[in-house]
Each structure stands twice: as structure tokens, then as C-alpha cells.
Design an enzyme around this catalytic site. Structure first.
Site, PDB file in Angstrom:
ATOM      1  N   GLU A 162      -4.466 -10.458  -0.021  1.00  0.00           N
ATOM      2  CA  GLU A 162      -5.364 -10.306   1.105  1.00  0.00           C
ATOM      3  C   GLU A 162      -6.749 -10.732   0.638  1.00  0.00           C
ATOM      4  O   GLU A 162      -7.243 -10.088  -0.197  1.00  0.00           O
ATOM      5  CB  GLU A 162      -5.203  -9.052   1.843  1.00  0.00           C
ATOM      6  CG  GLU A 162      -3.847  -8.398   2.354  1.00  0.00           C
ATOM      7  CD  GLU A 162      -3.617  -6.976   2.934  1.00  0.00           C
ATOM      8  OE1 GLU A 162      -5.112  -6.490   3.491  1.00  0.00           O
ATOM      9  OE2 GLU A 162      -2.889  -6.512   3.222  1.00  0.00           O
ATOM     10  N   GLU A 210       0.817  -1.275   0.002  1.00  0.00           N
ATOM     11  CA  GLU A 210      -0.086   0.115  -0.084  1.00  0.00           C
ATOM     12  C   GLU A 210       0.794   1.238   0.032  1.00  0.00           C
ATOM     13  O   GLU A 210       0.718   2.078   0.906  1.00  0.00           O
ATOM     14  CB  GLU A 210      -1.065   0.016   1.168  1.00  0.00           C
ATOM     15  CG  GLU A 210      -1.990  -1.035   1.020  1.00  0.00           C
ATOM     16  CD  GLU A 210      -2.991  -1.463   2.179  1.00  0.00           C
ATOM     17  OE1 GLU A 210      -4.062  -1.642   1.989  1.00  0.00           O
ATOM     18  OE2 GLU A 210      -2.538  -1.204   3.293  1.00  0.00           O
TER      19      GLU A 210
END
Length: 961
Positions: free
Chosen positions: A493, A417
Site C-alpha cells: 500500500e 494487518e
């Protein structure tokens, strides 16, 4: 950088990775060279700011007798030494002005005095190694400054041969909580400053290698492995006695070998021998590549049954000891997990040794995340600012060099991220140049221009299916789009394991098995990060007075903080089990499917059992051939008969992670027809003592409420549609789907009112007509209770008709009633032993189960709806003498019981807030809304949504004992 700075920045705020340190190199557990652990109790002083750069404390003779102490490794905020933990997911807990950090910068000075051990070798060099310090450190030895570093979860070494002495060494370390490095470490975890990994003094003899790189590939066609060990700084030989290998360093040798895989983690003991040092090697031969758009290891497609793992312990934070590391991996193996993504930084290096030994695929992720820039539209993002590129490359190099000799590591991840930028491209180019034999991963750039596989977080099931077909939405650049479509796909994820859930895992797994491109994923995440707390039990964000925090979003794991498996982990084990056991194509047979990627079934035994109404009738071994990977067969069960047939696949011999008999997989190929409870009819209602008696039931004449069944008092039996919203019910603010927990509360389902419209006594029944609705709206449920009886047995049919406009599904649809606290024993025939919900029921095994009401509760860190059992045919609540109430269903129902109401459960913020009352509240539900994973992922799939509709359901009650 976003501001103009008129003065030189102090070292901890400049963008460089550090100064004075040695180049990174491989980590290994031991050799014949001397080493000394410097872990232990250190003198400690905490200052509120970093402004005082006075180094007098680092000088010999400094009087630190008035200082406190902290354990190293450890975090000072968890040792009562000052400050407190703070949790944020995305937002930086300080103003975003890179690379500047606040004046309020807690700074911990650490001091240790030590002598070299007797027999410490003379000559050569000495190296001081730090394995993890958050977030920046400046180091002195015997008054001489060695240097400084950033990169909290990465190793840093200093040459100290000319400084260290036999006695009276003074090691001083100044640690700043905030530094420029903090902008690169916004990793959805507690901010916990300190020296949290080992400090070691290492002797480096003359003639010892500076570094080495083990290359051990496998040719699956020839069945051979090729070994070559690069050795930097020394000549030597490589010995592998089990293979008859004795070759010079940098010389390749090819020999027949057994390959290393996560299922068959074959390691060969070897040794790197140089003039100055003998280094043990553990060599695993394997080759990883992308072929035909698929990740293959040793020529075969692999399916990742993975988890994300932060390092965490509820008392020591990111200081995790070897026993706990092994315990984590043993639990993973026992629950059919075969892969770990080291979110969002390299783990303690010993963890990877255990992955090599026990067998797990590893995505090793760099210590890098700049997520806090997302809300600033990525302005001034360090990964797209060339002035930060040396720091990024330093972090990539420290990860790769440290961990390059682990067979388990098959993919390098650039970080998490961080948006996109030139720095990531530079990292990818460096990593591929240094280690072209592994793959490169990064999820945050959908163009996939720097990576070898397409990775996503929390896509919907529908999108995963499109990706499996290579039909996903196109990328703007046709060339990059074509490149991405040719790539394998993983979900780095998915299945957000926050609170009750995650739902929908089975549906994902079916897609992984259907589409070759979809190679599995990594559930977020392994463990709840609840910190042990004297009042809250386990604390989460906000419990330490944080100005900014993200609440219990830090508790989103498959383990509770004390490492007890959650129902989510039990579900995941079942969903990803590597052997499928299903009903065969003809009666009395069972289909066995080997879902392993590499192993045959020779390591397993199969056993069957036959139960009728939950009572064991027979059991024995089942002969199953040693199927090759992906093969299947059908086997006849040993005898016929109604009831429940269960077949289990268990370990045939002890393994490194479980003993013989450990259940790897199970199935119930035959469960028999559901026999509804016989109708209770024929008795007449009679007036008695101001009430109404119908069979074994006594009712209030005015309200029609059941007040007693046999000798057992009953209170408040009525329709129930509310549940204490789960984290997944509440959802996340950024999710596009409806957040049902909020919608339910807006409608008022948590405060339903029950109006009695009629109590009608008939020839053979008692009927109570009601209107059930929240205040303030004209939407409600027209509800009728019709009671009948035959002697002591009492029948109830509930008819529900929605009226008005229902725009949201119901949380549940059933009845709730209260029994005295003494009735705290539960027994049922249905799904168990643990909780299940419509989209989390794969692990629910049909059988007869017994436990206390207290044991039926699932101890989520933030209390919420929990504890339902699926497919229940009958359930009993009894006291210590075995007396109580039994309920059977016209159809299978959902059963739960607890010592507090849903409303009390809803208002609790932590486990200790739940206090047992004088009533056991029993829920018998006709239907439940699914769970989903909307706390970060997709919501409830349509087939698990409980829409309001005209419905009728029934139960039969009878006394027990």
C-alpha cells in the site's frame, strides 16, 4: 480466548470454520456438466437477534407469504429490508471478546423454492455452491440441514444429490451478521451482511474430476512451456489444439510456446476431458521466482504499477456484476496499471478470469484481517491462538484451491494487518507445500520469516531509498535481518488516494526505476466506497447513524463512487506510463525510452503536434523503431520553431481494453520560453464620482479596492492564503508529521482579517498598504498592492512580507476576487485539462483549454480544495456573449474558479451542501502548498512546502470582448 464460558457456544460463535461442507476445489466458469443459478428474488425475514434457532422455516410447506423479498446476491441493508451499513477502518463495531459476538445480532432468514430445469441429468452427484455470504450461514435443503460455514468471501459447497428433487425444492439459508468469523474480517470496509455472491446448483456426473490443478511453467532460455494437469478423482486427457498437445492427465509435456505476461497475456485454449465431464481450460505459461533478490517472471524483473481493489458498487455494495468487473479492469489497463492486490480477500472468481484475459499481475489475498486487536496490543489475537488455526488454514485452502489455475495470480497473500503469530506461520507452510511455484506475501510481520518478499505500507521516500540500497534499519534478529535484506521489496500500500491527491507519486516512481530491489507498489485504493444516498449524494461513515465509524476514510480511491476517474488516477497513469518521452540531448530531438518489462514498442504508433500559444500549427507521425524492453533512442522532430511540441504514443491497433489511437504515454519535449505579460504602465490615476479611475479600472477612494474593470464589476480583490483543507492536509492522527490542516486552523488562517493602513495615489500608480493577520496573534503578512495601467490594461504587483513567528507553511499565496455569476466560462493557456498541484502535476499538459467554471470543479465525496490549474500564462472568465476579464502573469501562476468561497467549501460535508451563489470566485495564486498523502501516508516533501517568505508577484488584467 479471553473469557471462561460455562456453556457450549452456538455454532456461529465457535472458532471452527464450519461443518458439513465439501473440501475446497477449483472454480471454473463452465463445462458440459449441468448447472443452475439460484440467484434471484428470495423470501426474506429479518430478526434482531440470533437467539431463536428455530428451523421451522426450512421445512416444506412453511408459509412465508408474509415475508418480504430481497435480491440474491445482495446485502439486505442496501435493499430497505432492515438495518443499515456501518463503516469502521480498525475498530470492531462490537465489544472485543473473541469469539463472542453481541446478542444484538441481525439475522436474515432466506427462502427459495425451485424446480430443477427440464433435462437436468440423472445420476451422479449434485453440489450446492455459495460464493460469498457475510458473515456466517446455516443451510437446509428440503428440511434437511446441510451444514454451516464462515469465511465470508470464500466458496463453500455441500453435497445435495440425495436431497434435491425434481420439483418443489425448498432452500433455506440463515445468515448472521456477526459470528466468530467477524473477528477475522476487520477489513477497512463497510460491514454489509447478506448473500452477496452467487448461489449455484452444480451437477457432478459420474466420472467427473473432483478437482484439477494446471501447472504451466515457462523456460525463458529455451522458449518452451511445460504443461502438467493434476486430476483428482478421475482419469482423463488434456487437449491443447493450438499446441498439438494430447496427453494423459498427470503427464508432463514440453512444447514451444508464447509466454503469458501482464503485457502480453497469451492464453491457450485447452480442454480437460474425462469420462464424465469436459472442462474448458485457458492456459498461460509463466514462471515466477525470486532470483538475486528480485522478483522475476519468465526470467525478467517486473515492476508493479499496481492498485489495491476492494469489491464495491455504490448501490449494491460488494455485489459486483460481470460488466462492472470488466469495466474496472479496462479502466486499469487504460491507465497503465498492470497489477492488482485483491484487498483484503479473494475477489469474485470471475474477476480473475478477466485478469488472465486482459493481463494483470495479481496478489491474491486471503480473507483475513484482525486489525481491531492493534489497540489492545494484540491481546487474544486469533492468529496467535492455536485454537483458531484450523479456521485460518481453512481460509488459506479455500483461496488457493479456488484460484490456483489462474496465470495472473503470481503471489499469495496470507491476509492483512493481523500482527504476527503461529497461525500465519502455519498458513505459510501449508500454502508453500500446496503451491511451491508462487510467492507468499504478508506485510504485517517485519521479520519476514514466513514470506518471500519484503512488503511495507506507506514508507517515506527516504526510507524507500534506504531499502533500495539494502541499508534499512536492522531487524533485531541478525539471521532474519540478513534474510530480509536479500529479499525484493514492494509497497503493498502506498499513495493513499483519499480526496485531493495523492502527492509524491513521481518521486516514488523514480526510486522504483533507480533501485532494482524496489519493484513498485499498489496505490491505496481503486475506488471510493461512497454509498448512493438521497440526501448526501454519496454517504460515508457516520451517515447511517453508526455508533463507531471512521468518517470518509472509506472514500480513498482513484475512482469516484460512480467510477469516474479522479485526477489522482489521471496523475497515476502519467507517472507509471510504460514509455518515457523526454527532451533529447540536442535541440529538436526527443528521447524515447521503452519502460515495458516484456513488450517491444511494435504495438504503438507515435504522433507529434506543434502548437504556438495553444493554437495547432502542424502535426504528423513520428517514426520510432520498435525498441526492445528497457532500450531507448533519440529521434529528430520534423521541423524547428518555438512553441509547444507534444509527442504521443498511441495504440497502433485495437486491443481488448482500448481502441486504436488510445494514448498510452505522452511528453512535451519542448514547451518554449515563458513570455511574461507586458507591463501595464503610463496611465495616471484620476478622481471621478467619489472613486479613483486608473486605466480601465475603477477603485473605491476610501479603501483602494478595485470595484470595476471595464464593464465588469469586481468585488473583494485581496490577498488570499486559505484553502479548504484536503484530507491529506488534515492528515491522520497516527502520523508523526505535522498535520497542517489542523495547524492552519489553530493559527486562524481560515479567518484572516485585512486592515487598510494607507491608500496612496501617486503620479502613475495607486498603492494600498495593508496588514493581513488572524485575530488573537501577532503574526501576520505585511501586504502592499501597487496598481498601474496603460489604457485599459491594469497592472497589479503584490508584495508580501511575513512578520512574527511563522511555524507552519501557508496553504496558498495569491489573490482572490469575485465576478458576477454570469462570468462562468473559463479559458486559459497553461496546464490542463484537469487539476494539478505542486506534487501532483505530472499529468498537467501545457496547452489552451476551455470549459465552464462548473466543469472545473472536482467532485470529491467530501468537498475540499480542488480545481487548480498549473503553469498558467493567461486566463479568461467570460459570459455567454464572450465578454469578461483576462489575467496574465509576470510568471506562470495557478488558476482556479468556483461558485462558492473557500470558506463555504470548507464547511460542506457532502457534495449537495455546495450551492452555487451569485458570484464566481477567482483564485490567481503565485504559489500553493503541496498535497502529500498524509491521510495515511507521508506528508508533503520539503520541496513542495510553501513557507512564508518575503515575496512579490504580479498580474496584468484587461477586458475581454
Amino acid at each position: 480466548m479471553s473469557r471462561t464460558h460455562t456453556h457450549p457456544l452456538p455454532w456461529y460463535m465457535d472458532v471452527s470454520p464450519g461443518s458439513g461442507g465439501l473440501p475446497p476445489r477449483s472454480w471454473y466458469a463452465g463445462s458440459d456438466a449441468g448447472r443452475m443459478s439460484l440467484n434471484g428474488d428470495w423470501r426474506f425475514r429479518l430478526s434482531p437477534t440470533a437467539s431463536a434457532e428455530d428451523a421451522s422455516f426450512a421445512q416444506s410447506g412453511f408459509d412465508a407469504s408474509g415475508w418480504g423479498t430481497v435480491a440474491v446476491p445482495g446485502h439486505w441493508v442496501l435493499q430497505g429490508a432492515g438495518g443499515a451499513p456501518a463503516y469502521t477502518n480498525v475498530v470492531y463495531p462490537f465489544p472485543v471478546d473473541p469469539p463472542l459476538v453481541p446478542t444484538e445480532n441481525p439475522t436474515g432468514d432466506h427462502l427459495l423454492t425451485f424446480d430443477l430445469p427440464t433435462g437436468w441429468p440423472e445420476g451422479g452427484e449434485c453440489v450446492l455452491r455459495f460464493d460469498g455470504v457475510e458473515s456466517a450461514a446455516r443451510v437446509w435443503l428440503n428440511g434437511e440441514e446441510l451444514g454451516d460455514f464462515k469465511g465470508s468471501r470464500l466458496p463453500h459447497e455441500f453435497a445435495v444429490g440425495g436431497v434435491v428433487r425434481a420439483e418443489g425444492n425448498v432452500l433455506a439459508v440463515r445468515v448472521h451478521q456477526w459470528s466468530s468469523g467477524s473477528y477475522l474480517e476487520d477489513q477497512d470496509q463497510w460491514w454489509l451482511p447478506g448473500i452477496f455472491r452467487d448461489i449455484t446448483l452444480l451437477h457432478r456426473p459420474d466420472g467427473a474430476p473432483r478437482d484439477f490443478f494446471v501447472h504451466a511453467g515457462y523456460d525463458h532460455r529455451a522458449g518452451t512451456g511445460t504443461l502438467r494437469v493434476e486430476c483428482d478423482g478421475a482419469d482423463g486427457r488434456v487437449l491443447v489444439p493450438g499446441l498439438g498437445v494430447d496427453v494423459a492427465t498427470d503427464e508432463a509435456v514440453t512444447v514451444p510456446v508464447e509466454p503469458w505476461t501482464a503485457e502480453t497475456p497469451r492464453l491457450y485454449d485447452g480442454e480437460l476431458v474425462t469420462a464424465g465431464e469436459r472442462i474448458p481450460l485457458r492456459i498461460g505459461f509463466r514462471t515466477v521466482a525470486v532470483e538475486d533478490g528480485v522478483v522475476k517472471v519468465n526470467g525478467r524483473r517486473v515492476l508493479f504499477r499496481g492498485v489495491n481493489r476492494h469489491e464495491f458498487h455504490p448501490e449494491t455494495g460488494r455485489t459486483v456484476d460481470a460488466h462492472t468487473m470488466r469495466r474496472d479492469l479496462v479502466l486499469m489497463k487504460r491507465h497503465n496499471i498492470n497489477a492488482v492486490r485483491t484487498s483484503h480477500y479473494p475477489p469474485h472468481p470471475a474477476f480473475l478470469d478477466l485478469c488472465d484475459e486482459l493481463g494483470l499481475w495479481v496478489i491474491d489475498e486471503c480473507d483475513l484481517e484482525t486489525h481491531g486487536f492493534v489497540d489492545l496490543e494484540w491481546r487474544n489475537n486469533p492468529v496467535d491462538d492455536e485454537r483458531w488455526t484450523p479456521a485460518l488454514l481453512d481460509r488459506a485452502a479455500r483461496m488457493v484451491e479456488r484460484d490456483k489455475n489462474h496465470a495472473s495470480v503470481i503471489i499469495w497473500s496470507l491476509g492483512n494487518e493481523c500482527g504476527s503469530g503461529r497461525g500465519l506461520t502455519a498458513m505459510a507452510e501449508w500454502v508453500k507445500g500446496r503451491d511451491p511455484d508462487r510467492l507468499v506475501h504478508y506485510e504485517g510481520d517485519l521479520s519476514c520469516k514466513d514470506v518471500d518478499l519484503y512488503s511495507r505500507m506507506y514508507p517515506t521516500h527516504a526510507e524507500v531509498e534506504l531499502i533500495g540500497k539494502r541499508a534499512e534499519d536492522p531487524w533485531s534478529d541478525p539471521a532474519l535481518d540478513a534474510r530480509r535484506r536479500a529479499m525484493p521489496f514492494i509497497m503493498c500500500e502506498y499513495g493513499h488516494a483519499m480526496g485531493n491527491g495523492p502527492g509524491g507519486l513521481s518521486e516514488y516512481q523514480r526510486l522504483f526505476e533507480q533501485y532494482e530491489r524496489c519493484q513498485g507498489g499498489f496505490v491505496w485504493e481503486w475506488i471510493d466506497h461512497g454509498i448512493a444516498h438521497p440526501e448526501h449524494g454519496f454517504a460515508y461513515g457516520g451517515d447511517f447513524g453508526e455508533e463507531l465509524h471512521d468518517g470518509n476514510f472509506v472514500c480513498d480511491g482513484l475512482l469516484f463512487p460512480d467510477r469516474t476517474p479522479s485526477p489522482g488516477l489521471i496523475e497515476y497513469k502519467k507517472v507509471v506510463e510504460p514509455v518515457r518521452i523526454e527532451a533529447g540531448t540536442s535541440a529538436g530531438t526527443v528521447r524515447i525510452v521503452n519502460g515495458y518489462d516484456f513488450a517491444d514498442l511494435g504495438h504503438l504508433e507515435f504522433v507529434w503536434s506543434h502548437e504556438v500559444d495553444g493554437e495547432l500549427r502542424a502535426s504528423g507521425p513520428l517514426t520510432v523503431p520498435g525498441l526492445a524492453p528497457k532500450a531507448q533512442t533519440e529521434v529528430a522532430l520534423p521541423e524547428g520553431g518555438e512553441g509547444v511540441w507534444t509527442v504521443r504514443a498511441v495504440l497502433a491497433e485495437d486491443a481488448a481494453w482500448a481502441g486504436r489511437g488510445h494514448v498510452v504515454a505522452w511528453g512535451q519535449p519542448a514547451v518554449g520560453a515563458v513570455v511574461p505579460a507586458a507591463a501595464a504602465v503610463g496611465s495616471r490615476p484620476e478622481a471621478a464620482d467619489g472613486g479613483i479611475v486608473l486605466g480601465g479600472g475603477v477603485f473605491d477612494a476610501a479603501t483602494g479596492a478595485l470595484v470595476r474593470l471595464g464593464d465588469v464589476p469586481v468585488q473583494a480583490l485581496r490577498l488570499d492564503v486559505w484553502r479548504a483543507p484536503t484530507d491529506n492536509d488534515n492528515g491522520a492522527a497516527w502520523q508523526p508529521d505535522e498535520r497542517y490542516g489542523l495547524r492552519w486552523r489553530e493559527l486562524g488562517l481560515h479567518r484572516m482579517r485585512h486592515r487598510i493602513d494607507a491608500v496612496e495615489v501617486g503620479e502613475d500608480s495607486l498603492t494600498v498598504r495593508t496588514w493581513v493577520a488572524p485575530a488573537g496573534v501577532d503574526t501576520g503578512l505585511r501586504t502592499e498592492y501597487r496598481w498601474t495601467a496603460d489604457g485599459e490594461r491594469l497592472g497589479l504587483t503584490v508584495s508580501v512580507a511575513p512578520e512574527g513567528e511563522w511555524r507552519v507553511p501557508l496553504p496558498r499565496l495569491g489573490i482572490r476576487f469575485g465576478l458576477p455569476a454570469a462570468y462562468g466560462g473559463a479559458r486559459w493557456f497553461g496546464g490542463g485539462p484537469g487539476e494539478a498541484y505542486p506534487d501532483t502535476r505530472a499529468a498537467s499538459m501545457l496547452g489552451r483549454w476551455e470549459m465552464s467554471v462548473d466543469a472545473m470543479q472536482t467532485p470529491y465525496v467530501r468537498p475540499q480544495e480542488n480545481g487548480a490549474r498549473a503553469d498558467v500564462r493567461w486566463a479568461e472568465l467570460t459570459d455567454g456573449d464572450g465578454a469578461g476579464v483576462r489575467a496574465g502573469g509576470g510568471t506562470p501562476f495557478w488558476f482556479s474558479a468556483r461558485r462558492w468561497t473557500s470558506e463555504q467549501l470548507d464547511t460542506a460535508g457532502h457534495r449537495p451542501d455546495l450551492v452555487a451563489g451569485e458570484t464566481v470566485w477567482v483564485h490567481l495564486d503565485h504559489a500553493l502548498q503541496g498535497i502529500g498523502s498524509q491521510s495515511c501516508g507521508p506528508g508533503v516533501l520539503p520541496e513542495y512546502r510553501l513557507d512564508a517568505a518575503e515575496t512579490a508577484f504580479s498580474f496584468v488584467f484587461s477586458p475581454v470582448g
